[in-house]
Scaffold this active site. Structure first.
Site, PDB file in Angstrom:
ATOM      1  N   ARG A  72     -49.742-100.877 -26.799  1.00 31.22           N
ATOM      2  CA  ARG A  72     -49.319-100.318 -25.429  1.00 31.22           C
ATOM      3  C   ARG A  72     -50.113 -99.134 -25.039  1.00 31.22           C
ATOM      4  NH1 ARG A  72     -43.333 -98.540 -23.605  1.00 31.22           N
ATOM      5  NH2 ARG A  72     -43.112-100.815 -23.748  1.00 31.22           N
ATOM      6  N   HIS A 109     -46.456-106.824 -18.511  1.00 34.64           N
ATOM      7  CA  HIS A 109     -45.506-106.459 -19.744  1.00 34.64           C
ATOM      8  C   HIS A 109     -44.925-107.905 -20.360  1.00 34.64           C
ATOM      9  CE1 HIS A 109     -43.001-104.441 -22.392  1.00 34.64           C
ATOM     10  NE2 HIS A 109     -42.208-103.843 -21.546  1.00 34.64           N
ATOM     11  N   GLN A 137     -41.669-108.286 -22.534  1.00 34.78           N
ATOM     12  CA  GLN A 137     -40.494-108.149 -21.699  1.00 34.78           C
ATOM     13  C   GLN A 137     -39.912-109.304 -20.862  1.00 34.78           C
ATOM     14  OE1 GLN A 137     -38.537-104.941 -21.674  1.00 34.78           O
ATOM     15  NE2 GLN A 137     -37.211-106.527 -21.027  1.00 34.78           N
ATOM     16  N   ASP A 146     -36.647-102.076 -11.760  1.00 34.05           N
ATOM     17  CA  ASP A 146     -37.634-101.270 -12.685  1.00 34.05           C
ATOM     18  C   ASP A 146     -37.531 -99.739 -12.148  1.00 34.05           C
ATOM     19  OD1 ASP A 146     -39.048-100.536 -14.937  1.00 34.05           O
ATOM     20  OD2 ASP A 146     -40.835-101.515 -14.390  1.00 34.05           O
ATOM     21  N   CYS A 190     -35.548-103.804 -17.515  1.00 34.35           N
ATOM     22  CA  CYS A 190     -36.255-103.742 -18.583  1.00 34.35           C
ATOM     23  C   CYS A 190     -35.693-102.645 -19.229  1.00 34.35           C
ATOM     24  CB  CYS A 190     -37.653-103.756 -18.603  1.00 34.35           C
ATOM     25  SG  CYS A 190     -38.470-102.576 -17.589  1.00 34.35           S
ATOM     26  N   ARG A 242     -35.733-108.601 -27.163  1.00 38.91           N
ATOM     27  CA  ARG A 242     -36.724-108.324 -27.508  1.00 38.91           C
ATOM     28  C   ARG A 242     -37.155-108.531 -28.853  1.00 38.91           C
ATOM     29  NH1 ARG A 242     -39.673-104.342 -24.291  1.00 38.91           N
ATOM     30  NH2 ARG A 242     -41.572-104.718 -25.841  1.00 38.91           N
TER      31      ARG A 242
HETATM   32  N1  NVA Z   1     -42.899-100.415 -15.455  1.00 35.94           N
HETATM   33  C1  NVA Z   1     -42.365 -99.381 -16.528  1.00 35.94           C
HETATM   34  C2  NVA Z   1     -41.853-100.193 -17.497  1.00 35.94           C
HETATM   35  C3  NVA Z   1     -41.186 -99.458 -18.789  1.00 35.94           C
HETATM   36  C4  NVA Z   1     -40.740-100.422 -19.955  1.00 35.94           C
HETATM   37  C5  NVA Z   1     -43.694 -98.510 -16.950  1.00 35.94           C
HETATM   38  O1  NVA Z   1     -44.695 -99.309 -17.025  1.00 35.94           O
HETATM   39  O2  NVA Z   1     -43.348 -97.438 -17.269  1.00 35.94           O
HETATM   40  N1   CP Z   2     -38.446-102.133 -21.925  1.00 36.91           N
HETATM   41  C1   CP Z   2     -39.427-101.243 -22.826  1.00 36.91           C
HETATM   42  O1   CP Z   2     -40.594-101.786 -22.899  1.00 36.91           O
HETATM   43  O2   CP Z   2     -38.960-100.261 -23.050  1.00 36.91           O
HETATM   44  P1   CP Z   2     -39.606 -99.208 -23.959  1.00 36.91           P
HETATM   45  O3   CP Z   2     -40.699 -98.632 -23.230  1.00 36.91           O
HETATM   46  O4   CP Z   2     -38.548 -98.268 -24.543  1.00 36.91           O
HETATM   47  O5   CP Z   2     -40.420 -99.768 -25.240  1.00 36.91           O
END
Ligand code: NVA
Ligand code: CP
Length: 309
Positions: A102, A129, A132, A225, A265, A293
Site C-alpha cells: 500500500r 484499489h 477492493q 468513498d 469501501c 476482502r
Molecule cells: N480513496 C480512499 C480509499 C480508502 C480505503 C483512499 O485512498 O484513502
Molecule cells: N477499504 C480499505 O482498504 O480499508 P483500509 O484502509 O482500512 O485498509
C-alpha cells in the site's frame, strides 16, 4: 509470474475463476474447515499509508491459508530512510513468496514489481484499489445469488459512482470495461476521472453526470468513498465545500432501482459522503463487502502462488 497491480492485470476468465474460488474458500471458512494450500509460504505486507481492513484481511487470510506474514511500514523499515525501492524489492522478494504493498504513486509499486522475484499485489495506491473492487464485485454477485455464473450476473448492470474521481473510481471503470457493465460517474467539477490515469481504452463503459441524482437513476448499485483520500489531507477544507452536494442520501437511493445495493469501501464519514440512514439502512451491504476482502484475497493469493486449483 503474475502481479496484481491494477484491475486489468487479470482477464475476465481469471475473474470468473477467482469469484468461484472465493465462494468455495468462504464456505470452508464458515464451516471451520482447514484450507492450507500456502503452508510454509510467507507474505510480506508493506504499508506506507494507514489501514484497518487491508491489514487484517491479508494477515488473517494468509494465516488461514496456512502461511505467515511479515508486516513492514515506512517508519519501521529502511523504506523510510530512502533505500531505493528497487533494492528493497530485490531483497524482500528473495525471502518471501508474495508481497502486498500500500503506497502513494502507482509508479512505485510498478518499480517494485519490476525487480521482484515473486508476485506483487496492490493493496491501494493513489491511482488504484483493485483488491477492493474484487471484493465489491464478489459481494454484488453473492447478493444476487449468482456465484455459479458470476460474469453473467455483472453484464449490463449499472453502477453509480457518486464522489471523487479517485483510486476507487478509476478501478471501477477498469472493471466495467473488462467485465461489461456501465458506470454512471458523478464527481464535483475539478475532481473528474482522468481517462488516461485510469488506463481506459475508451469512454464507452461510462457516462458522466453533473447531477449525482441523475447518475443514480436506474442503478443496480450506488457507491461512494471519502471526499479526501489518504495523501490529499491538505485539500480537506477545500474538498468539503466542493463535495457538499455529493452526499449519498435517501433521495439519491430512491432514484436507483428498488433493489439497488449501497457499497462503501470504508472507512466512512457519516454526514459527509453518505448519510447514516443509507450506510446503516437496509440496502447497505458494507459489512459483507468488508468481510469479503478476506475471502477474495485468499483466492487471489492462492492463485498468484499456485495457479488454478
Ligand atoms: N480513496 C480512499 C480509499 C480508502 C480505503 C483512499 O485512498 O484513502
Ligand atoms: N477499504 C480499505 O482498504 O480499508 P483500509 O484502509 O482500512 O485498509
Amino acid at each position: 509470474m503474475k502481479h496484481y497491480l491494477q484491475f486489468t492485470d487479470l482477464s475476465a476468465d481469471e475473474y470468473a475463476y477467482l469469484f468461484q474460488r472465493a465462494d468455495f474458500i468462504k464456505d470452508k471458512f464458515k464451516a471451520y474447515e482447514k484450507h492450507h494450500p500456502l503452508i510454509d509460504r510467507t507474505l510480506a505486507m508493506i504499508f506506507e499509508k494507514a489501514s484497518t481492513r487491508t491489514r487484517v484481511s491479508f494477515e488473517a487470510g494468509m494465516y488461514q491459508l496456512g502461511g505467515s506474514v511479515v508486516h513492514l511500514t515506512t517508519g519501521d523499515s529502511q523504506l523510510g530512510r530512502a533505500e531505493p525501492i528497487e533494492d528493497s524489492a530485490r531483497v524482500i522478494s528473495r525471502m518471501v513468496d508474495l508481497v502486498m504493498i500500500r503506497t502513494f504513486g502507482q509508479d512505485k509499486i510498478e518499480r517494485f514489481a519490476q525487480y521482484s522475484r515473486v508476485p506483487v499485489i496492490n493493496g491501494l495506491t493513489n491511482e488504484f484499489h483493485p483488491c477492493q473492487i474484487l471484493a465489491d464485485l464478489f459481494t454484488f454477485i453473492e447478493q444476487r445469488g449468482n456465484t455459479a455464473d458470476p460474469l453473467a450476473c455483472l453484464k449490463g448492470r449499472v453502477v453509480a459512482w457518486v464522489g471523487d474521481g479517485n483510486n476507487m473510481a478509476n478501478t471501477w471503470l477498469q472493471a466495467a470495461e473488462l467485465l461489461g457493465f456501465t458506470v454512471h460517474l458523478s464527481t464535483p467539477s475539478g475532481y473528474e476521472v482522468d481517462q488516461a490515469v485510469a488506463g481506459l481504452r475508451s469512454n464507452e463503459s461510462y457516462k458522466v453526470f453533473a447531477d449525482p441524482k441523475q447518475a443514480c437513476k436506474g442503478a443496480d448499485l450506488v457507491t461512494t468513498d471519502v471526499w479526501t483520500s489518504m495523501g490529499f489531507e491538505a485539500e480537506n477544507e477545500q474538498r468539503k465545500q466542493a463535495f457538499a452536494d455529493w452526499c449519498v442520501d435517501a433521495e439519491m437511493m430512491a432514484q436507483a432501482k428498488p433493489d439497488a445495493l449501497f457499497m462503501h469501501c470504508l472507512p466512512a464519514h457519516r454526514g459527509e459522503e453518505v448519510e447514516a440512514e443509507v450506510i446503516d439502512g437496509p440496502q447497505s451491504v458494507v459489512w459483507d463487502e468488508a468481510e469479503n476482502r478476506m475471502h477474495v484475497q485468499k483466492a487471489l493469493m492462492e492463485y498468484l502462488v499456485l495457479g488454478r486449483q
